[in-house]
Design an enzyme around this catalytic site. Structure first.
Site, PDB file in Angstrom:
ATOM      1  N   HIS A 257      -3.962   9.524  -6.560  1.00 47.53           N
ATOM      2  CA  HIS A 257      -4.783   9.232  -5.359  1.00 47.53           C
ATOM      3  C   HIS A 257      -4.825  10.431  -4.398  1.00 47.53           C
ATOM      4  O   HIS A 257      -4.827  10.261  -3.190  1.00 47.53           O
ATOM      5  CB  HIS A 257      -4.259   8.004  -4.611  1.00 47.53           C
ATOM      6  CG  HIS A 257      -4.348   6.731  -5.373  1.00 47.53           C
ATOM      7  ND1 HIS A 257      -5.398   5.852  -5.269  1.00 47.53           N
ATOM      8  CD2 HIS A 257      -3.500   6.170  -6.274  1.00 47.53           C
ATOM      9  CE1 HIS A 257      -5.197   4.811  -6.051  1.00 47.53           C
ATOM     10  NE2 HIS A 257      -4.056   4.975  -6.686  1.00 47.53           N
TER      11      HIS A 257
ATOM     12  N   ASN B  74     -15.938  -6.732  -7.718  1.00 44.75           N
ATOM     13  CA  ASN B  74     -14.634  -7.292  -7.617  1.00 44.75           C
ATOM     14  C   ASN B  74     -13.711  -6.158  -7.778  1.00 44.75           C
ATOM     15  O   ASN B  74     -12.764  -6.238  -8.409  1.00 44.75           O
ATOM     16  CB  ASN B  74     -14.369  -8.255  -8.750  1.00 44.75           C
ATOM     17  CG  ASN B  74     -14.406  -9.639  -8.270  1.00 44.75           C
ATOM     18  OD1 ASN B  74     -14.685  -9.863  -7.111  1.00 44.75           O
ATOM     19  ND2 ASN B  74     -14.128 -10.550  -9.138  1.00 44.75           N
TER      20      ASN B  74
ATOM     21  N   TYR C 224       6.897   4.421  -3.568  1.00 48.64           N
ATOM     22  CA  TYR C 224       6.116   4.947  -2.438  1.00 48.64           C
ATOM     23  C   TYR C 224       7.007   5.563  -1.372  1.00 48.64           C
ATOM     24  O   TYR C 224       6.646   6.548  -0.730  1.00 48.64           O
ATOM     25  CB  TYR C 224       5.228   3.850  -1.841  1.00 48.64           C
ATOM     26  CG  TYR C 224       4.103   3.488  -2.774  1.00 48.64           C
ATOM     27  CD1 TYR C 224       4.362   2.791  -3.950  1.00 48.64           C
ATOM     28  CD2 TYR C 224       2.800   3.862  -2.522  1.00 48.64           C
ATOM     29  CE1 TYR C 224       3.353   2.475  -4.836  1.00 48.64           C
ATOM     30  CE2 TYR C 224       1.777   3.535  -3.395  1.00 48.64           C
ATOM     31  CZ  TYR C 224       2.062   2.846  -4.555  1.00 48.64           C
ATOM     32  OH  TYR C 224       1.065   2.549  -5.434  1.00 48.64           O
TER      33      TYR C 224
HETATM   34 FE1  HDD Z   1       0.180   3.564  -6.540  1.00 50.81          FE
HETATM   35  C1  HDD Z   1      -0.474   6.025  -4.286  1.00 50.81           C
HETATM   36  C2  HDD Z   1      -2.478   1.773  -5.397  1.00 50.81           C
HETATM   37  C3  HDD Z   1       0.717   1.196  -8.975  1.00 50.81           C
HETATM   38  C4  HDD Z   1       3.071   5.074  -7.342  1.00 50.81           C
HETATM   39  N1  HDD Z   1      -1.218   3.847  -5.143  1.00 50.81           N
HETATM   40  C5  HDD Z   1      -1.328   4.925  -4.308  1.00 50.81           C
HETATM   41  C6  HDD Z   1      -2.456   4.766  -3.455  1.00 50.81           C
HETATM   42  C7  HDD Z   1      -3.022   3.556  -3.769  1.00 50.81           C
HETATM   43  C8  HDD Z   1      -2.234   2.980  -4.819  1.00 50.81           C
HETATM   44  C9  HDD Z   1      -4.237   2.931  -3.124  1.00 50.81           C
HETATM   45  C10 HDD Z   1      -2.920   5.773  -2.433  1.00 50.81           C
HETATM   46  C11 HDD Z   1      -2.326   5.501  -1.101  1.00 50.81           C
HETATM   47  C12 HDD Z   1      -2.842   6.514  -0.119  1.00 50.81           C
HETATM   48  O1  HDD Z   1      -4.055   6.507   0.146  1.00 50.81           O
HETATM   49  O2  HDD Z   1      -2.042   7.307   0.364  1.00 50.81           O
HETATM   50  N2  HDD Z   1      -0.752   1.877  -7.148  1.00 50.81           N
HETATM   51  C13 HDD Z   1      -1.753   1.253  -6.469  1.00 50.81           C
HETATM   52  C14 HDD Z   1      -1.962  -0.057  -7.036  1.00 50.81           C
HETATM   53  C15 HDD Z   1      -1.078  -0.221  -8.047  1.00 50.81           C
HETATM   54  C16 HDD Z   1      -0.302   0.990  -8.106  1.00 50.81           C
HETATM   55  C17 HDD Z   1      -2.981  -1.061  -6.546  1.00 50.81           C
HETATM   56  C18 HDD Z   1      -0.857  -1.389  -8.946  1.00 50.81           C
HETATM   57  C19 HDD Z   1      -1.203  -2.600  -8.652  1.00 50.81           C
HETATM   58  N3  HDD Z   1       1.606   3.223  -7.934  1.00 50.81           N
HETATM   59  C20 HDD Z   1       1.670   2.167  -8.817  1.00 50.81           C
HETATM   60  C21 HDD Z   1       2.928   2.220  -9.527  1.00 50.81           C
HETATM   61  C22 HDD Z   1       3.603   3.315  -9.055  1.00 50.81           C
HETATM   62  C23 HDD Z   1       2.759   3.930  -8.065  1.00 50.81           C
HETATM   63  C24 HDD Z   1       3.366   1.220 -10.559  1.00 50.81           C
HETATM   64  C25 HDD Z   1       4.953   3.875  -9.452  1.00 50.81           C
HETATM   65  C26 HDD Z   1       5.888   3.238 -10.065  1.00 50.81           C
HETATM   66  N4  HDD Z   1       1.080   5.298  -5.978  1.00 50.81           N
HETATM   67  C27 HDD Z   1       2.287   5.702  -6.432  1.00 50.81           C
HETATM   68  C28 HDD Z   1       2.770   6.979  -5.764  1.00 50.81           C
HETATM   69  C29 HDD Z   1       1.666   7.215  -4.696  1.00 50.81           C
HETATM   70  C30 HDD Z   1       0.662   6.132  -5.002  1.00 50.81           C
HETATM   71  C31 HDD Z   1       3.067   8.104  -6.691  1.00 50.81           C
HETATM   72  C32 HDD Z   1       1.086   8.620  -4.597  1.00 50.81           C
HETATM   73  C33 HDD Z   1       1.160   8.991  -3.138  1.00 50.81           C
HETATM   74  C34 HDD Z   1       1.857   7.895  -2.500  1.00 50.81           C
HETATM   75  O3  HDD Z   1       2.181   6.953  -3.414  1.00 50.81           O
HETATM   76  O4  HDD Z   1       2.140   7.810  -1.320  1.00 50.81           O
HETATM   77  O5  HDD Z   1       4.010   6.798  -5.192  1.00 50.81           O
END
Ligand code: HDD
EC number: 1.11.1.6
Length: 727
Positions: free
Chosen positions: A110, A190, A404
């Site tokens: 993202h 959706n 996160y």
């Molecule tokens: Fe994630 C960012 C949504 C699964 C680890 N995720 C991130 C962002 C969104 C989502 C919208 C951007 C937030 C922003 O604008 O800063 N992610 C999801 C959704 C998931 C999902 C809806 C499943 C339902 N994510 C997921 C898993 C993991 C992560 C299973 C790790 C185990 N996601 C991350 C991250 C990020 C991230 C690497 C990158 C930057 C941040 O978190 O702050 O930790």
């Protein structure tokens, strides 16, 4: 009592009082009140001005060092005019050092996104289902910050890449921040209410497979490569989300034209501890719609900022985008009632089974003033929940709660990222967390531990009954052996992709198949291609055969284990008229010499918040707003031919714009399903046939405007797109 936010306010006030050039007049007016001591801003009215106290206004000031001394910084200090730069040049060193450290690591996923401020307003008092204070009374307003994003691309990638779209909302509630991270949906629709994997431990595998190849760093922001499809075909839990992404839901018209989803099942908990399971939905009040793939690809080159520009301009023009927050509410005992497990994030709960309850409305009403300070530094954390909300045992959610928070350490270099202005709660906070890089506050409590007597037991412990503390739903119980496996109730990962596919109209099914054909045509490995066909065939023999035909391969024999004819409503992107036309653009293709007055057309469209863009060879005509050198069909949602037929020639002789540009705008608009209109008898000569969304008129009168506006509501005319096996 000391509060950290009060401490900072007092600081701001004192520098203002001393005449600090950074502070504007407004801040100076505020200063006495803030300086007076206890100043707690009311989160219900503090929708937009919280960050104002951190803003630096350089107007009519002298340039200073980081510590405030005025100086000039346009030349470095050298020993003689032609001599070497001196080590003592602190002005040079500070400037260059700061520049050298300007970047923080981009988000691991993202990375590409755009943000906005806004406000959430509750439709009512929902204390019968949740103790969450932001839902506690009708009309209650809570400031929010939203960030939309794509997943796979790097920070500079194109907005219109086919991808799942992030829809992360941060509520600054009066009980601390509630950072719900939504995987939104991509496209209007959706959007994507499901996720690729069921257990968070697979997230690095998913992302490593989807990101560019480690050797060549190719391709950027795309899944059309072997590692992605190798993973998809080996891990069939990905199929449902993959189908949504390959369907038009993967290429939204704008962030405003998509829905959002919380994906996981969460819990609502009342003050007395009663809990229900909930799924969060954001429903666009603009309406859902999408792009077609070729249009999205062209846009990636023509305007990589298409979505962030749309969002920014909508807000600047005060056409505030809105969504309704709705929940599907389920009883605790219904976890396995619907034939699948509601803890499984690869499943939707069809709205026919559990309808939506609308709780409130989100309005985006202010753009960030500084991209880095706000959009780049904002953090989202699904683990930050407030009293009245609780987690479910969804293993994907459970892992996210850790990830996160952890990733912020990498991005911010220490644990004090919550102190950044955009991340600060709008309420004072008190705890015994101390020190770390970048600590911005001066804690006064020398008894930084609990329990203590020396600070009169403060800060005190809050819980369900005292201090309105957070509490875990008291009804949650678990027992069982330790296992390293997903639940067997998660096993069927093929029925719901089929449900999704069955529910699409034939043209959207075709778009989905075309997208899979495009992606798999880019694969080098025959093993991967065949593995993809095996998985597709479990969902539908029709899909597998149609993809196989493009690849020159043969689909496996039908495997009917998961075949069914069920459908659900509301998953298609096209077909429902738009609710608002805000920010849509109509291109009027004319010439600089044309003297027709289009003022009334412009005003008539403006009443629908639609912008008329008058295109000519060069500026200088009375109403020209764009030249053919700039314009192409990606910039318009509808196109009007308003020049003589000879102007729409495949070859044009002027060097003012690329040869044939007016014709290609017209034809691209038609081929991409947009409304097209003819005021000068052009269409016959360029082989645009009569049909839906094709408006022929002799002038831009009221009737013409009515037809054009109706066509914009339909947005895409799908009859222009062929479907396999049909003429
Ligand atoms: Fe994630 C960012 C949504 C699964 C680890 N995720 C991130 C962002 C969104 C989502 C919208 C951007 C937030 C922003 O604008 O800063 N992610 C999801 C959704 C998931 C999902 C809806 C499943 C339902 N994510 C997921 C898993 C993991 C992560 C299973 C790790 C185990 N996601 C991350 C991250 C990020 C991230 C690497 C990158 C930057 C941040 O978190 O702050 O930790």
């Amino acid at each position: 009592m000391f509060t950290r936010s009060i401490g900072l306010l007092a600081f701001a006030a004192s520098v203002t009082a001393a005449g600090c050039p950074y502070m504007g007049a407004e801040e100076a007016r505020d200063a006495p009140a803030q300086h007076a001591g206890v100043h707690r801003r009311d989160a219900t009215t503090d929708t937009n001005d919280f960050l104002a106290r951190y803003e630096l206004d350089d107007t009519d000031t002298y340039l200073t060092s980081d510590v405030g001394g005025p100086f000039s910084d346009q030349n470095s200090l050298s020993a003689g005019e032609r001599g070497p730069t001196l080590l003592e040049d602190f002005i040079f060193r500070q400037k260059i050092q700061h520049f050298d450290h300007e970047r923080v690591p981009e988000r691991a996923v993202h990375a590409r996104g755009a943000g906005a401020h806004g406000v959430f307003e509750s439709y009512g008092d929902w204390s019968n289902i949740t103790a969450a204070s932001f839902l506690g009374s009708q009309g209650k307003q809570t400031p929010i910050f939203i960030r939309f994003s794509t997943v796979a691309g790097s920070r500079g990638s194109a907005d219109t890449a086919r991808d799942v779209h992030g829809f992360a909302v941060r509520f600054y509630t009066d009980e601390g921040n509630f950072g719900l991270s939504y995987h939104p949906g991509y496209i209007v629709g959706n959007n994507i209410p499901v996720f690729f994997i069921q257990d968070a431990i697979l997230f690095p595998d998913l992302i490593h497979a989807v990101k560019p190849s480690p050797d060549s760093e190719i391709p950027q922001a795309a899944t059309a490569h072997d590692t992605a499809w190798d993973f998809f075909s080996q891990q069939p839990s990905t199929l449902h989300t993959l189908f949504w992404a390959m369907a038009p839901n993967g290429i939204v018209r704008s962030y405003r034209h998509m829905d959002g989803f919380g994906v996981h099942t969460f819990r609502f908990v009342t003050d007395d501890g009663a809990s229900k399971l909930v799924k969060f939905h954001w429903k666009s009040l603009t309406g859902k719609t999408g792009l077609v793939w070729e249009e999205a690809q062209v846009l990636a080159g023509k305007n990589a900022d298409f979505h962030r520009q749309d969002l920014f301009e909508s807000i600047e023009k005060q056409r505030f985008p809105e969504w309704e927050l709705a929940v599907q509410i389920m009883d605790e005992q219904d976890q396995l009632r619907f034939g699948f497990d509601v803890l499984d994030p690869t499943k939707i709960v069809p709205e026919e089974l559990v309808p939506l309850t609308k709780l409130g409305k989100l309005t985006l009403n202010r753009n960030p003033r500084n991209y880095f300070a706000e959009t780049e530094q904002v953090m989202f954390q699904p683990g930050h929940i407030v009293r009245g909300i609780d987690f479910s045992e969804d293993p994907l959610l459970q892992g996210r709660i850790y990830s996160y928070l952890d990733t912020q350490l990498n991005r911010n270099g220490g644990p004090n990222f919550e102190q950044l202005p955009i991340n600060q709660p709008r309420v004072p906070w008190h705890n015994n967390n101390r020190d770390g890089a970048g600590q911005m506050f001066i804690p006064l409590n020398t008894a930084a531990y609990s329990p203590n007597t020396l600070n009169r037991a403060s800060p005190k412990q809050a819980n369900q009954t005292s201090g309105r503390g957070f509490f875990t739903a008291p009804g949650r119980t678990f027992s069982g052996n330790l296992v390293r496996a997903v639940s067997s109730t998660f096993n069927d990962v093929w029925s719901q992709p089929r449900l999704f596919y069955n529910s699409l109209p034939p043209v959207e099914q075709q778009f989905l198949i075309n997208a899979i054909r495009f992606e798999t045509s880019n694969l080098k490995s025959d093993i991967v291609k065949n593995n993809v066909l095996i998985q597709l065939n479990r969902v539908s023999h029709d899909i597998a055969s149609r993809v196989a035909s493009a690849l020159g391969l043969t689909a496996p024999a039908p495997d009917a284990t998961y075949y069914h004819d069920n459908k659900t409503a509301g998953v298609a992107v096209f077909g429902t008229p738009l609710l608002r036309l805000d920010g849509l653009r109509v291109g009027l293709l004319t010439t600089a010499a044309d003297t027709t007055d289009y003022t009334s057309l412009k005003s008539a469209l403006a009443t629908h918040n639609v912008d008329l863009v008058v295109v000519a060879e060069h500026y200088g005509g009375s109403s020209t707003t764009q030249t053919y050198a700039q314009a192409d069909a990606t910039g318009f949602d509808a196109v009007i031919a308003a020049a003589d037929p000879s102007f729409f020639s495949p070859i044009t002789s002027t060097p003012e714009f690329p040869s044939g540009r007016p014709l290609s705008i017209l034809l691209d608009a038609y081929r991409w399903g947009k409304p097209v209109a003819d005021l000068k008898g052009v269409f016959k000569g360029v082989a645009i046939p009569d049909g839906e969304g094709v408006i022929v008129a002799s002038g831009a009168d009221e009737g013409f405007v009515g037809k054009l506006v109706d066509a914009l509501r339909t947005f895409k005319f799908l009859g222009r797109f062929p479907v396999d096996g049909k003429a």
